[in-house]
Design an enzyme around this catalytic site. Structure first.
Site, PDB file in Angstrom:
ATOM      1  CB  VAL A  27      15.623  29.722  -6.589  1.00 49.35           C
ATOM      2  CG1 VAL A  27      16.816  29.510  -7.498  1.00 49.35           C
ATOM      3  CG2 VAL A  27      15.589  31.138  -6.079  1.00 49.35           C
ATOM      4  CB  CYS A  28      13.435  25.937 -10.462  1.00 47.97           C
ATOM      5  SG  CYS A  28      13.153  26.983 -11.900  1.00 47.97           S
ATOM      6  CE  LYS A  29      18.458  20.933 -12.731  1.00 52.25           C
ATOM      7  NZ  LYS A  29      18.593  19.591 -13.255  1.00 52.25           N
TER       8      LYS A  29
END
Length: 139
Positions: free
Chosen positions: A97-99
């Site tokens: 999960v990233c931004k």
């Protein structure tokens, strides 16, 4: 509207050609060796039924501002030197999960190169998780 699009395409064929070349390259690069994208609902299902591990690759500050319950924080910039923290999860589904869902690709490729077989990336990242009204924890 369609006539304007056709007229623009004829008058600026070079820009249209470059756009399609970039688009095709982007699609090719994303498909080659990349991780499969999962929606927040699919990710939730994987966490509940397959004990999937969520790895949040944002900075520690962003992570502490709000993250998915049970997520492990390994910033993308420290992924390679932090692989030992993930060794016991080699056969577990890992959801990166990233931004916004854009920067998880390179980290996913790094994990796949190291023998992690079940690597996924969350489509839309933490922003999509939030817009789906799913909970975040702070700290």
């Amino acid at each position: 509207m369609m006539n304007q699009l056709i007229e623009f395409s004829i008058n600026h064929w070079e820009m249209v050609a470059v756009f399609f070349a970039i688009l095709i390259t982007l699609i090719f690069v994303e498909r080659k060796g990349g991780a499969q994208g999962v929606t927040p609902s699919t990710a939730t299902n994987m966490m509940n039924t397959q004990d999937a591990l969520v790895v949040d690759i944002r900075t520690e500050k962003e992570f502490n501002a709000g993250h998915i319950t049970g997520a492990l924080n390994i910033p993308a910039t420290k992924m390679k030197e932090s692989l030992h923290r993930l060794e016991k999860y080699k056969d577990t589904p890992i959801i990166l999960v990233c931004k916004s869902g854009i920067t998880a690709g390179p980290s996913a490729k790094d994990l796949k190169k190291e023998g992690f077989g079940k690597v996924y990336k969350m489509q839309g990242g933490i922003a999509e998780w939030q817009s789906s009204n799913l909970p975040l924890v702070k700290g």
